[in-house]
Design a protein around this motif. Structure first.
Motif, mmCIF file in Angstrom:
data_model
loop_
_atom_site.group_PDB
_atom_site.id
_atom_site.type_symbol
_atom_site.label_atom_id
_atom_site.label_comp_id
_atom_site.label_asym_id
_atom_site.label_seq_id
_atom_site.Cartn_x
_atom_site.Cartn_y
_atom_site.Cartn_z
ATOM 1 N N ALA A 220 0.601 -1.097 0.205
ATOM 2 C CA ALA A 220 0.099 -0.093 0.197
ATOM 3 C C ALA A 220 0.967 0.688 0.163
ATOM 4 O O ALA A 220 0.231 2.505 -0.437
ATOM 5 C CB ALA A 220 -0.348 0.269 0.887
ATOM 6 N N LYS A 221 1.804 1.180 0.884
ATOM 7 C CA LYS A 221 2.688 2.153 0.634
ATOM 8 C C LYS A 221 2.935 2.464 -0.452
ATOM 9 O O LYS A 221 3.508 3.440 -1.009
ATOM 10 C CB LYS A 221 3.562 1.930 2.112
ATOM 11 C CG LYS A 221 3.197 2.017 3.758
ATOM 12 C CD LYS A 221 4.353 2.281 4.198
ATOM 13 C CE LYS A 221 5.271 3.087 4.368
ATOM 14 N NZ LYS A 221 6.447 3.281 5.768
ATOM 15 N N ARG A 222 3.892 1.391 -1.650
ATOM 16 C CA ARG A 222 4.322 1.364 -2.422
ATOM 17 C C ARG A 222 3.782 1.921 -3.346
ATOM 18 O O ARG A 222 4.180 2.963 -4.097
ATOM 19 C CB ARG A 222 5.518 0.400 -2.502
ATOM 20 C CG ARG A 222 6.336 -0.072 -4.402
ATOM 21 C CD ARG A 222 7.067 0.823 -3.701
ATOM 22 N NE ARG A 222 7.898 0.942 -5.415
ATOM 23 C CZ ARG A 222 8.991 -0.796 -5.265
ATOM 24 N NH1 ARG A 222 8.460 -1.279 -4.430
ATOM 25 N NH2 ARG A 222 9.677 -0.935 -6.781
ATOM 26 N N PHE A 223 2.303 1.702 -3.743
ATOM 27 C CA PHE A 223 1.877 2.236 -4.262
ATOM 28 C C PHE A 223 0.889 3.563 -4.327
ATOM 29 O O PHE A 223 -0.296 3.629 -5.247
ATOM 30 C CB PHE A 223 1.701 1.312 -5.206
ATOM 31 C CG PHE A 223 1.915 -0.323 -5.942
ATOM 32 C CD1 PHE A 223 2.618 0.146 -6.912
ATOM 33 C CD2 PHE A 223 2.189 -1.161 -4.785
ATOM 34 C CE1 PHE A 223 3.365 -0.509 -7.470
ATOM 35 C CE2 PHE A 223 3.318 -2.006 -5.798
ATOM 36 C CZ PHE A 223 4.287 -1.418 -7.039
ATOM 37 N N GLY A 224 1.325 3.736 -3.494
ATOM 38 C CA GLY A 224 -0.196 4.881 -2.901
ATOM 39 C C GLY A 224 -1.676 4.264 -2.693
ATOM 40 O O GLY A 224 -2.588 5.425 -2.798
ATOM 41 N N VAL A 225 -1.960 3.350 -1.756
ATOM 42 C CA VAL A 225 -2.581 2.816 -1.681
ATOM 43 C C VAL A 225 -3.922 2.691 -0.287
ATOM 44 O O VAL A 225 -2.961 2.224 0.369
ATOM 45 C CB VAL A 225 -3.259 0.703 -2.611
ATOM 46 C CG1 VAL A 225 -3.805 0.650 -2.422
ATOM 47 C CG2 VAL A 225 -2.656 1.024 -3.720
ATOM 48 N N ARG A 226 -4.662 3.400 -0.509
ATOM 49 C CA ARG A 226 -5.787 3.528 0.971
ATOM 50 C C ARG A 226 -6.170 2.864 0.925
ATOM 51 O O ARG A 226 -6.689 2.902 2.454
ATOM 52 C CB ARG A 226 -5.551 4.763 1.602
ATOM 53 C CG ARG A 226 -4.554 5.798 1.337
ATOM 54 C CD ARG A 226 -4.735 7.202 1.520
ATOM 55 N NE ARG A 226 -3.795 8.743 1.555
ATOM 56 C CZ ARG A 226 -3.010 8.332 2.999
ATOM 57 N NH1 ARG A 226 -3.568 8.159 3.695
ATOM 58 N NH2 ARG A 226 -1.805 9.026 2.113
ATOM 59 N N TYR A 227 -6.952 1.976 0.353
ATOM 60 C CA TYR A 227 -8.165 1.342 0.128
ATOM 61 C C TYR A 227 -8.217 0.160 -0.152
ATOM 62 O O TYR A 227 -7.613 -0.087 -1.578
ATOM 63 C CB TYR A 227 -9.104 1.704 -0.438
ATOM 64 C CG TYR A 227 -9.765 3.230 0.241
ATOM 65 C CD1 TYR A 227 -10.224 3.439 1.202
ATOM 66 C CD2 TYR A 227 -9.254 4.484 -0.479
ATOM 67 C CE1 TYR A 227 -10.498 5.204 1.705
ATOM 68 C CE2 TYR A 227 -9.401 5.815 0.190
ATOM 69 C CZ TYR A 227 -10.075 6.292 0.823
ATOM 70 O OH TYR A 227 -9.923 7.194 1.688
ATOM 71 N N PHE A 228 -7.962 -1.244 0.743
ATOM 72 C CA PHE A 228 -8.307 -2.791 0.664
ATOM 73 C C PHE A 228 -9.470 -3.079 0.488
ATOM 74 O O PHE A 228 -9.867 -2.909 1.699
ATOM 75 C CB PHE A 228 -7.593 -3.088 1.664
ATOM 76 C CG PHE A 228 -6.900 -4.883 1.921
ATOM 77 C CD1 PHE A 228 -7.321 -5.210 0.663
ATOM 78 C CD2 PHE A 228 -6.991 -5.351 3.065
ATOM 79 C CE1 PHE A 228 -6.905 -6.302 -0.093
ATOM 80 C CE2 PHE A 228 -6.641 -6.197 2.829
ATOM 81 C CZ PHE A 228 -7.147 -7.187 1.421
ATOM 82 N N VAL A 229 -10.012 -4.072 -0.312
ATOM 83 C CA VAL A 229 -11.691 -4.550 -0.515
ATOM 84 C C VAL A 229 -10.943 -5.985 -0.760
ATOM 85 O O VAL A 229 -10.197 -6.548 -0.894
ATOM 86 C CB VAL A 229 -11.771 -4.328 -1.560
ATOM 87 C CG1 VAL A 229 -13.379 -5.028 -2.043
ATOM 88 C CG2 VAL A 229 -12.281 -2.302 -2.518
ATOM 89 N N PHE A 230 -11.992 -6.387 0.445
ATOM 90 C CA PHE A 230 -10.917 -8.124 1.112
ATOM 91 C C PHE A 230 -12.055 -8.188 0.889
ATOM 92 O O PHE A 230 -12.701 -9.305 1.570
ATOM 93 C CB PHE A 230 -10.256 -7.826 2.410
ATOM 94 C CG PHE A 230 -9.887 -8.625 3.512
ATOM 95 C CD1 PHE A 230 -9.328 -10.759 2.540
ATOM 96 C CD2 PHE A 230 -8.762 -9.204 3.952
ATOM 97 C CE1 PHE A 230 -8.328 -10.572 2.556
ATOM 98 C CE2 PHE A 230 -8.084 -9.637 4.618
ATOM 99 C CZ PHE A 230 -8.130 -11.297 3.842
ATOM 100 N N GLU A 231 -11.632 -9.445 -0.087
ATOM 101 C CA GLU A 231 -13.335 -10.633 -0.205
ATOM 102 C C GLU A 231 -13.127 -12.092 0.084
ATOM 103 O O GLU A 231 -12.248 -12.081 0.538
ATOM 104 C CB GLU A 231 -12.644 -10.921 -2.224
ATOM 105 C CG GLU A 231 -13.493 -9.372 -2.899
ATOM 106 C CD GLU A 231 -12.728 -9.158 -4.188
ATOM 107 O OE1 GLU A 231 -13.149 -10.125 -4.918
ATOM 108 O OE2 GLU A 231 -11.774 -8.832 -4.941
ATOM 109 N N SER A 232 -14.166 -12.173 0.287
ATOM 110 C CA SER A 232 -14.121 -13.387 1.179
ATOM 111 C C SER A 232 -13.198 -14.532 0.890
ATOM 112 O O SER A 232 -12.530 -15.516 1.174
ATOM 113 C CB SER A 232 -15.847 -13.792 1.541
ATOM 114 O OG SER A 232 -16.490 -14.320 0.265
#
Length: 519
Positions: A469-481
Motif C-alpha cells: 500500500a505504501k509503495r503504490f499509494g493505496v489507501r483502500y483495501f477491498v478484502f473479498e471472502s
C-alpha cells in the motif's frame, strides 16, 4: 471436400458460439479480464501500459506500468482490433474477433482431418467435435487465447505439408509466442523438424550444413518478423528480451507465491530451502493433475483411447510425430518446470494448439477400433462405424451442454466482476476520489468495471499488505471472502483488531478497509 460443408460447419459453430457468448456478459475470470483491459488501453491510446497490477513478479515501480510482462499481448491486440473496427469500447466489440476465430476452428479442423483419411464423413465428424468442444466450449468466445491457439495450431499442421514450409512455420511459431510464452516450444519444434528432415537427406555433409543454415534462417526470419518488434519493446521497457517476471516463477514453492511481495523473496535458495521432499511432492501432484488434464480436458474423457488409436494408425506421419512431441514437451515443462502454472490452467491453455489434431484423429481411431471389434463379432463394419461415430458425437454434445450448464448457470459466470460495482458505489459514498487506487483480488476486473487504478492483494501478512500500500499509494483495501489467504485470514475474521487497518464496512461479503500508510 465440398466448400458448402466448410461453410455449414462455420455457421453452425457461429450459432453455438453466439449462444454461449449471449450468456457471458463479462469476461468471467482473471486472464480474460486482463486481455480485455489490455485491449482497452490500446484503443484509448495508452499503448502497452496498464493502470492495474495483478502480480509483482517484475518488481513494478508504480502505476501506470508496462503491460504484458507475464502474459503475452496477442489476445489484447485482437480485442483492440474488434473495438477499432466497430468504433465501440465494449466487451461485445472486443470479443468479436474471438467469436469469429472460434467459428473458424471447426472448418479448419475438418480440412485437417480430410488430409489424413480423405473421407468426407470423418472430416465432418471431426468438425462437429470441434464445434462441441466440451471443456473448451465456454472459454472459446471470451477474450482469451483458446480460439487463437486452436487456429494457429491447426494451421501449423496444415502448413507442414507444404514443400517449403520453413518461413511460414516460423511465422506461426512467432504468432503462438506472441499469444503465449510457451509458443517458444513450437519454435524449438520447428527447428527440430528442419533438422529431422535433413537427417533423411542423402546429400554430403557440407551440402546438408548449408541447407540446415538456410532452413533455420527462414524459420527465424518468420519468427522474428512477428516477435522482433515485441522483443524491441521489451528491451526498451525492461532492458531484456523477456520480462523478468516469468522466470521468477521457477522458484515458487506454493501457487500463492505468484502474488508474493517483494519479489526478491523468490530465489533458488528459497526454493531449495523448502526441501527436496516438498519439491518432489509438488511435482508428483502436478504429474497427477496434468495426466488428468490430458485425458479429461484435452481428450474430453471419452476421446482419449481413440486419439491414441488414431495416432498409432498415422504414427509414420510427421505431423503426428510433431504433435506427440509437442504434447509431451508441454507436459514435461508444465509438470516439472512450472508445476503451479501448469496445474492452474497453463497446460490446459497450451494444449489448445493440439486440439484440431486430436479432433482430426479421434474419428479415425474410433473407426479402427470398431473395425477390430466388429471382425471378432461379425458386425456389418460400415454400419457399425456409422453408428459409433454418431454416438461419439452425440456424447460430446451432451458433455458440452452439461459443462455449459455447470459453468454458466450453476456456478455463475464471473470472478468478482459482479461484486465490484457495489464496492465502487460504497467507495464513492465514502468520498474517495476516482483516481485513488484500491487493492482488490482481481485488479484488471476492477479497472474494467470502474476505471479506477487497482493493485492485487499480495501474498503475505498484514505488514506485507501495508508495504504494498505504501509503495503504490493505496489507501483502500477491498478484502473479498474468496481472498482469505492464510497469512491474512485473521484480518478478515477480526477486522477491528489491527491498528493500521480501519474497518469501513462490508459489501456483499467484501470487507473494506482504509490502510494507514503514513509513517
Amino acid at each position: 471436400m465440398n466448400r458448402r460443408i466448410y461453410l455449414l460447419l462455420f455457421f453452425l459453430a457461429l450459432i453455438v458460439q453466439g449462444a454461449i457468448a449471449s450468456l457471458q456478459k463479462i469476461p468471467g475470470y482473471l486472464d480474460a479480464d486482463y486481455y480485455f483491459a489490455g485491449g482497452l488501453r490500446l484503443v484509448r491510446g495508452y499503448g502497452f501500459t496498464e493502470n492495474y497490477l495483478w502480480n509483482y513478479l517484475d518488481d513494478p515501480q508504480g502505476l501506470p506500468h508496462p503491460s504484458h510482462g507475464y502474459w503475452m499481448p496477442l489476445a489484447s491486440i485482437l480485442a483492440a482490433a474488434g473495438m477499432w473496427v466497430t468504433g465501440q469500447q465494449t466487451y461485445a466489440a472486443a470479443r468479436l474477433g474471438f467469436i469469429l476465430l472460434a467459428a473458424a476452428v471447426p472448418p479448419l479442423t475438418a480440412n485437417l482431418a480430410h488430409t489424413f483419411a480423405g473421407r468426407r464423413e470423418l472430416a465432418i465428424a471431426s468438425g462437429l467435435l470441434a464445434i462441441f468442444s466440451v471443456f473448451h466450449l465456454t472459454f472459446m468466445p471470451v477474450t482469451d487465447n483458446y480460439a487463437i491457439y486452436m487456429i494457429l495450431g491447426g494451421l501449423y499442421f496444415l502448413v507442414m505439408q507444404r514443400p517449403r514450409p520453413w518461413f511460414w512455420l516460423g511465422l506461426l511459431a512467432g504468432l503462438m509466442t506472441l499469444a503465449r510464452t510457451d509458443g517458444l516450444i513450437w519454435l524449438a519444434l520447428t527447428l527440430m523438424l528442419a533438422g529431422w528432415q535433413l537427417l533423411s537427406d542423402r546429400d554430403d555433409p557440407s551440402t546438408r550444413a548449408r541447407t540446415a543454415f538456410r532452413f533455420a534462417s527462414l524459420v527465424m526470419l518468420g519468427y522474428l518478423s512477428i516477435m522482433g518488434p515485441w522483443y524491441a519493446r521489451n528491451l526498451s521497457a525492461y532492458g531484456s528480451l523477456m520480462s523478468p517476471g516469468g522466470s521468477r516463477t521457477l522458484w515458487l514453492t506454493t501457487y500463492d507465491e505468484t502474488f508474493v511481495y517483494p519479489v526478491s523473496k523468490l530465489t533458488m535458495q528459497s526454493w531449495l530451502a523448502s526441501g527436496w521432499p516438498a519439491i518432489f511432492k509438488v511435482r508428483l501432484w502436478a504429474f497427477s493433475n496434468n495426466v488428468q488434464t490430458m485425458i479429461a480436458a484435452h481428450a474430453h474423457l471419452i476421446l482419449f483411447p481413440f486419439i491414441v488409436a488414431g495416432m498409432w494408425q498415422y504414427r509414420t506421419d510427421r505431423r503426428v510425430q510433431v504433435g506427440l512431441l509437442a504434447w509431451f514437451g508441454l507436459f514435461i515443462v508444465m509438470t516439472f518446470v512450472f508445476p503451479f502454472a501448469g496445474v492452474r490452467g497453463s497446460f490446459f491453455h497450451a494444449g489448445a494448439a493440439l486440439q484440431p489434431l486430436f479432433w482430426s484423429l479421434a474419428p479415425v481411431g474410433l473407426e479402427s477400433a470398431v473395425s477390430a471389434l466388429g471382425r471378432r463379432r461379425g458386425w456389418a463394419i460400415r454400419q457399425a462405424q456409422t453408428v459409433f461415430r454418431f454416438a461419439m458425437v452425440q456424447m460430446v454434445v451432451l458433455l458440452s451442454a452439461y459443462l455449459v450448464w455447470v459453468r454458466v448457470f450453476e456456478k455463475g459466470w464471473g470472478e468478482g466482476e459482479n461484486l465490484y460495482p457495489s464496492v465502487e458505489q460504497f467507495l464513492v459514498g465514502q468520498g474517495i476520489q476516482p483516481d485513488e487506487p484500491v487493492m482488490v483480488l482481481n485488479s484488471p476486473a476492477y479497472y474494467l468495471v470502474t476505471g479506477r487504478p487497482a493493485v492485487v492483494q499480495p501474498y503475505g501478512d498484514p505488514d506485507t499488505t501495508v508495504l504494498v500500500a505504501k509503495r503504490f499509494g493505496v489507501r483502500y483495501f477491498v478484502f473479498e471472502s474468496a481472498g482469505q489467504l492464510k497469512p491474512l485470514k485473521d484480518l478478515y475474521q477480526h477486522p477491528l483488531d489491527f491498528d493500521r487497518f480501519h474497518y469501513l464496512g462490508e459489501v456483499d461479503g467484501a470487507r473494506i478497509f482504509e490502510i494507514d500508510i503514513d509513517d
